[in-house]
Design an enzyme around this catalytic site. Structure first.
Site, PDB file in Angstrom:
ATOM      1  CB  ALA A 317      -1.431  -0.183   1.172  1.00 25.74           C
ATOM      2  N   PRO A 318       0.407   1.956  -0.588  1.00 29.43           N
ATOM      3  CG  PRO A 318      -0.517   3.654  -2.114  1.00 29.43           C
ATOM      4  CD  PRO A 318      -0.806   2.972  -1.894  1.00 29.43           C
ATOM      5  CB  VAL A 320       5.195   6.754   6.055  1.00 27.35           C
ATOM      6  CG1 VAL A 320       6.284   6.441   6.949  1.00 27.35           C
ATOM      7  CG2 VAL A 320       5.431   8.004   5.150  1.00 27.35           C
ATOM      8  NE  ARG A 321       7.053  -0.593   1.688  1.00 23.34           N
ATOM      9  CZ  ARG A 321       7.013  -0.017   1.006  1.00 23.34           C
ATOM     10  NH1 ARG A 321       5.594   0.898   1.177  1.00 23.34           N
ATOM     11  NH2 ARG A 321       7.107  -0.551   0.027  1.00 23.34           N
ATOM     12  N   GLY A 322       4.554   1.489   8.287  1.00 22.73           N
ATOM     13  CA  GLY A 322       4.207   1.199   9.240  1.00 22.73           C
ATOM     14  C   GLY A 322       5.022   0.389  10.419  1.00 22.73           C
ATOM     15  CE  LYS A 338      -3.502  -1.478   9.198  1.00 22.87           C
ATOM     16  NZ  LYS A 338      -4.437  -0.380   9.783  1.00 22.87           N
ATOM     17  CG  ASP A 373     -16.002  -2.679  11.303  1.00 21.08           C
ATOM     18  OD1 ASP A 373     -15.766  -3.166  12.383  1.00 21.08           O
ATOM     19  OD2 ASP A 373     -17.293  -3.149  10.572  1.00 21.08           O
TER      20      ASP A 373
END
Length: 573
Positions: A317-318, A320-322, A338, A373
């Site tokens: 996903a575009p 900042v990396r988590g 996720k 949600d």
């Protein structure tokens, strides 16, 4: 003889479903009395209880089956096509048959590992016909104004009366008529064939009750929502009349708690909603009225159909990396997936089980239109060819315990799905000045409304919020959320000596739940211009006393109003 145990196992599964449906109905049925008696905290408890009910009843039914039947045939997967066949016969006459298929799937998954999943043993695809001769018209009430819109509105309030009177019925009717005339072209209001159609059951959520339906002529239609509020000690208020599709869509948003509404034939009501809100996916509509497990079934079917019928491939996903979660998506499918990383950034003081707990918490709290949600899935299997190689390599690197390649299949052991949104930090970089101001205003409102609902986001960085297609700012990163009342908001004490301010370490002690709002500006905004704009809009968020006042209100039992629609004279919340 062989057929008998299969039919009896199917019957016991269905009896478990009947028990669940009856308990679900009783909780839902109580919504009217809770609204009339202004039992807002009781309404929140009922909402959480109804969400938990499904897993409780699945567990009860599974245990009952294990106690009642021999392991053979119950735990022989090759016997389950017979059970499924017997079950289909038993659910055919039902009006909630699509929900009973999902229930069967849940029982099957409770007894077997996900390796055993197939269309032969369970309902990966539905066996329900999409349209049936026996289906009745959706349970609605129809009104023909024939030029007398005022009279029809009066009739509607009569038909949907409560044990509590209206505060100012005449004033409400005048306002509703004005809003109706303002929202529709003049010729429509005069059309002799103009019809108002409302669903016969009232939809309840939080402190509101909603009349939902449509207004239509021979050629056109508009959705219709009339929100009703109960002002404690005064009475009922018909608060607005909404015909804008985008605004009615927001009322059914994935960021809201689930409605309580009596729905004798779920598929018919969902069909009715789908006609007035064509942009909503069926999965989201089922979920919005509390059938979130069936929402998962519909979501999964849409996902496998999308993968089978397109060349779409999973990519990262575009944004900042988590530090805790790794997020991937399908460009043509409006969802993110996720997964929890195996190792977290050293700055994060949470562990794997805490993250799971926090994501599950979001399901049962009032999301006030500000938290997306989520749906939790186990053991997703996708063809390796459906992954961009860079995406798959990254997932295997950061979460090898969750993502595994098995031949030409990728197994994702555990993940959450969420609606895809544009991260707020990326949105602000590309926004016009006006869009930037509106997004900052809504970002602050989101934080305030979450706080008023007793939720503290924890990590309030811009990258953890997204912007929906309706331009609303929504929080979606839950690994640090907690109840607001658990946080200790503090002012930074004054320095003891001039040297204190120059020291690398703070001159005051910091406890694990301590939060210093004065630090927010530097923490949230590297861009000085954004920092100044936000301070003008929501400067009180930098003051510990503001947060403490919210905590005091929550501790006294106050349940705040957060409206999912524009009210006269104010911006949309």
């Amino acid at each position: 003889m062989e057929q008998q145990p299969a039919a009896e196992i199917a019957r016991q599964i269905l009896l478990g479903f009947d028990d669940y449906r009856e308990q679900f109905r009783l909780i839902t049925e109580g919504a009217r009395a809770r609204f009339e008696q202004a039992q807002w905290q009781e309404a929140q408890r009922a909402s959480a209880a109804r969400i938990n009910l499904y897993e409780e009843k699945v567990s009860e039914t599974r245990n009952h089956l294990l106690a009642t039947f021999d392991k053979a045939p119950l735990l022989q997967v090759e016997y389950w096509p017979q059970i499924k066949s017997a079950y289909i016969e038993q659910i055919n006459p039902r009006f909630d048959d699509e929900l009973s298929e999902t229930w069967y799937n849940s029982i099957f998954c409770g007894l077997f590992s996900h390796d055993c999943i197939s269309d032969g043993t369970m309902f990966i695809h539905t066996t329900r016909p999409s349209a049936r001769a026996r289906e009745r018209v959706a349970q609605t009430r129809s009104y023909l104004p024939r030029g007398d819109l005022a009279g029809v509105l009066e009739q509607i309030l009569d038909d949907f009366a409560f044990s509590v009177p209206y505060v100012d019925r005449v004033g409400d009717l005048r306002r509703l008529l004005t809003q109706l005339n303002d929202s529709l072209p003049d010729w429509v209001c005069k059309d002799p064939e103009l019809t108002i159609e409302l669903f016969a059951s009232v939809l309840y959520r939080n402190k509101g009750a909603y009349l939902i339906g449509r207004i239509f002529t021979r050629d056109e239609q508009w959705p219709l929502a009339i929100p009703l509020l109960h002002r404690e000690g005064e009475g009922i208020v018909a608060d607005a009349l909404i015909t804008d599709e985008a605004e009615v869509s927001i009322i059914f948003s994935f960021t809201r708690s689930y409605f309580m509404v009596e729905v004798p034939i779920p598929a018919e009501f969902i069909g009715f909603l789908k006609r007035i809100l064509p942009g909503k996916h069926i999965a989201e509509l089922y979920t919005s009225i509390g059938f979130y497990k069936h929402g998962k079934s519909e979501f999964y079917r849409a996902l496998i159909n999308h993968l089978a019928s397109t060349d779409d491939r999973f990519i990262m996903a575009p944004g900042v990396r988590g530090m805790v979660m790794s997020v991937f998506t399908l460009p043509g499918f409006n969802t993110v997936f996720k997964i929890i990383k195996d190792r977290f950034s050293p700055t994060k003081n949470v562990d794997h089980s805490t993250v799971v707990e926090k994501y599950r918490l979001v399901k049962s709290v009032d999301r006030v239109g500000r938290m997306a949600d989520t749906q939790e899935f186990a053991d997703f299997r996708f063809p390796t060819s459906k992954f961009d190689p860079d995406c798959l390599a990254e997932l295997l690197e950061v979460a090898p315990s969750t993502v595994e390649v098995q031949g030409d299949t990728v197994l994702v052991r555990h993940c959450w799905t969420e609606r895809r949104m544009m991260p707020l930090n990326i949105y602000l970089e590309n926004a016009s000045e006006q869009q930037r101001l509106e997004a900052l205003e809504d970002y602050g409102l989101a934080i305030k409304q979450l706080a008023a609902a007793n939720i503290f986001p924890g990590d309030m960085l811009l990258k953890n919020f997204g912007v929906t297609r309706h331009g609303r700012v929504v929080f979606y990163d839950y690994d640090e959320i907690c109840f607001l009342t658990e946080v200790n908001f503090r002012h930074i004490p004054p320095p003891r000596y001039p040297e204190d301010e120059m020291a690398s370490e703070p001159w005051y002690s910091v406890g694990p739940n301590d939060v210093f709002p004065e630090e927010f500006p530097r923490f949230l905004f590297a861009d000085l211009n954004l920092r100044r704009q936000f301070a003008r809009l929501h400067g009180e968020l930098y003051d510990a006393d503001y947060w403490k006042s919210l905590q005091d209100a929550i501790r006294t039992g106050k349940v705040i109003d957060v409206f999912p629609y524009r009210r006269k004279g104010e911006a949309s919340h």
